[in-house]
Write a protein that holds these residues in place. Sequence first.
Motif, short mmCIF file in Angstrom:
data_model
loop_
_atom_site.label_atom_id
_atom_site.label_comp_id
_atom_site.label_asym_id
_atom_site.label_seq_id
_atom_site.Cartn_x
_atom_site.Cartn_y
_atom_site.Cartn_z
N LYS A 317 0.84 -1.21 0.00
CA LYS A 317 0.00 0.00 0.00
C LYS A 317 0.87 1.26 0.00
CE LYS A 317 -3.97 -1.82 2.65
NZ LYS A 317 -4.76 -1.62 3.90
N ARG A 318 1.87 1.26 0.87
CA ARG A 318 2.77 2.41 0.95
C ARG A 318 3.43 2.67 -0.40
NH1 ARG A 318 8.77 1.70 3.24
NH2 ARG A 318 8.72 0.49 1.31
N ASP A 319 3.97 1.61 -1.01
CA ASP A 319 4.72 1.78 -2.26
C ASP A 319 3.82 2.28 -3.39
OD1 ASP A 319 6.95 0.95 -0.89
OD2 ASP A 319 6.92 -1.10 -1.69
N VAL A 320 2.61 1.73 -3.48
CA VAL A 320 1.67 2.15 -4.52
C VAL A 320 1.32 3.62 -4.35
CG1 VAL A 320 -0.70 1.89 -5.35
CG2 VAL A 320 0.72 -0.13 -4.98
N MET A 321 1.00 4.00 -3.13
CA MET A 321 0.57 5.38 -2.87
C MET A 321 1.71 6.37 -3.05
SD MET A 321 -2.01 7.29 -2.11
CE MET A 321 -3.34 6.89 -0.98
N VAL A 322 2.89 6.05 -2.52
CA VAL A 322 4.03 6.97 -2.65
C VAL A 322 4.38 7.18 -4.12
CG1 VAL A 322 6.50 7.24 -2.24
CG2 VAL A 322 5.00 6.57 -0.36
N ALA A 323 4.49 6.08 -4.87
CA ALA A 323 4.85 6.19 -6.28
C ALA A 323 3.83 7.03 -7.05
CB ALA A 323 4.98 4.80 -6.90
N ALA A 324 2.55 6.78 -6.78
CA ALA A 324 1.51 7.51 -7.51
C ALA A 324 1.50 8.99 -7.14
CB ALA A 324 0.15 6.88 -7.22
N LEU A 325 1.62 9.29 -5.86
CA LEU A 325 1.62 10.69 -5.43
C LEU A 325 2.81 11.44 -6.01
CD1 LEU A 325 0.54 10.45 -1.67
CD2 LEU A 325 -0.86 11.16 -3.62
N ARG A 326 3.97 10.80 -6.02
CA ARG A 326 5.16 11.44 -6.59
C ARG A 326 4.99 11.67 -8.08
NH1 ARG A 326 10.32 8.45 -3.57
NH2 ARG A 326 10.29 9.75 -1.69
N GLU A 327 4.38 10.74 -8.77
CA GLU A 327 4.16 10.91 -10.21
C GLU A 327 3.23 12.09 -10.47
OE1 GLU A 327 2.75 8.33 -14.14
OE2 GLU A 327 2.88 7.37 -12.16
N ILE A 328 2.26 12.27 -9.61
CA ILE A 328 1.34 13.41 -9.74
C ILE A 328 2.07 14.73 -9.52
CG2 ILE A 328 -0.65 14.56 -8.67
CD1 ILE A 328 -1.70 11.69 -8.02
N GLY A 329 3.06 14.71 -8.60
CA GLY A 329 3.80 15.93 -8.30
C GLY A 329 3.92 16.24 -6.82
N TYR A 330 3.31 15.41 -5.98
CA TYR A 330 3.41 15.62 -4.54
C TYR A 330 4.83 15.34 -4.05
CZ TYR A 330 -1.74 15.56 -4.18
OH TYR A 330 -3.07 15.83 -4.30
N ARG A 331 5.23 16.05 -3.02
CA ARG A 331 6.48 15.76 -2.33
C ARG A 331 6.14 14.93 -1.09
NH1 ARG A 331 10.24 20.83 -1.29
NH2 ARG A 331 11.51 19.09 -0.52
N VAL A 332 6.65 13.72 -1.05
CA VAL A 332 6.34 12.82 0.06
C VAL A 332 7.55 11.94 0.35
CG1 VAL A 332 5.23 11.20 -1.54
CG2 VAL A 332 4.79 11.01 0.91
N THR A 333 7.90 11.85 1.62
CA THR A 333 9.00 10.99 2.06
C THR A 333 8.47 9.58 2.28
OG1 THR A 333 10.11 12.84 3.14
CG2 THR A 333 10.73 10.63 3.87
N VAL A 334 9.26 8.59 1.92
CA VAL A 334 8.85 7.19 2.12
C VAL A 334 8.93 6.86 3.60
CG1 VAL A 334 9.33 4.78 1.56
CG2 VAL A 334 9.73 6.56 -0.16
N PRO A 335 7.80 6.52 4.24
CA PRO A 335 7.84 6.19 5.66
C PRO A 335 8.54 4.85 5.90
CG PRO A 335 5.65 5.80 4.79
CD PRO A 335 6.43 6.45 3.70
N GLU A 336 9.30 4.78 6.98
CA GLU A 336 10.02 3.56 7.33
C GLU A 336 9.18 2.63 8.20
OE1 GLU A 336 14.47 5.24 7.90
OE2 GLU A 336 12.87 6.31 8.96
N GLY A 337 8.11 3.17 8.78
CA GLY A 337 7.23 2.39 9.63
C GLY A 337 5.89 3.08 9.77
N THR A 338 5.01 2.56 10.62
CA THR A 338 3.63 2.98 10.83
C THR A 338 2.79 2.66 9.60
OG1 THR A 338 3.63 5.28 10.00
CG2 THR A 338 4.47 4.93 12.23
N PHE A 339 1.55 3.13 9.59
CA PHE A 339 0.72 2.99 8.39
C PHE A 339 0.20 4.35 7.94
CE2 PHE A 339 -1.76 0.87 11.94
CZ PHE A 339 -2.45 2.00 12.36
#
Length: 407
Positions: A317-339
Amino acid sequence: MSEGMLMDDRLASDRIATVAGATPFQLLFDFLRISGYQSRRHEPGVLDFTFGDPHDPPSEAYVEILRESLIPQHELWFAYNLGDAKAIEAATDSLRRHLDIPFETDDVHLTTGGFTAISTALKIVGDPGDEVVYSLPPWFLYEPLVLEAGLVPVKVSIDRETLDLDLEAIAAAITPRTRIVIVNSPNNPTGRIYPPATLERLATILDEASERNGRRIFLISDEAYNRIVFDGARFRSPVEFYPWSFLAYSYGKTLLSPGERIGYLALPPTMPGREVFRDAIEAAQIAGGWLFPNVSMQYALPRLETLAFDIPLFQRKRDVMVAALREIGYRVTVPEGTFYLFPESPLTDDAAFAQALDREGVLVLPGGMFETPGFFRISLTATMETIEASLPRFAAAFRAAGVPAAR
């Protein structure tokens, strides 16, 4: 004397008025009661990424364990219980396995979730007027907990680029009244796991400040997510580096059942004089209104410990969301833990951007609720289907904000 003739007609105490008036509480109350969230989240087609509530049905194994724990085995099955021995042993064994620290059963105290574990720790070492230092963004109920204990919150920002603790800011915030520092790792909402080097330097800062003040500073390690770590990382607890620490844990995160309240407050074996705290913790739990878990949850705990959190699913879930948000243009750090994800808001006004997402049928929490404007939080407890359905809506809100798309 009639009520109208009273000189002081206050109905609530000043202390509770102060707690209820705390900025995080006000923002939370406004969101839950005024924003329309409670009804909005149930509207057809609305996608909810706000709180860490479960979006999938609980597992049959979880339900069966709770059901069996309700079947009386003897006449005292539902009697007062300060802590079921088998439950404490199971919790202690899991602590030893996960953290590779030889905790003792006498130092693990069952509580009604990590919430009351933190509250109990604050009260057994803090005196009225003592200061409690913690970093922003925080779990948004630290301030009310600190105020309710009669203590003074002192807030410092994290390093907003690395999302790491700003150790210089923490050191500068310590005064002769500082009694407690709270550290939350893995961090809600950033997902940051603080590395050993950071925790070692923090321990040195606290040791030196304690020596300088002639008064021990304690650390409360809020570890509600210490089993939710990704990419094969090994979580390192702050209590490993600083002996004068309390560890607060909640099972509600790993079991995705925040309404079933059970957790614990634990003292590491390196804590000097920790025997003094054993009775103090139980006294605080009793005086605080019987802050022990319901006995049915205690009986269930040994078997609940056998249930595993689905790390691969949430990492996906994390990987799908991070990749998609970054492709859109959002700046987001990949979380190492939590949900959680904690992206930067495309608009300076994060509340306005949360409203823009709401217009697209996506509900998130603005960064202001975590006293960190310019960000917003996404909870990945939403289903994978919800995540996939949300991506065009996140893109539409980004375009509507007038920010150039990613190339």
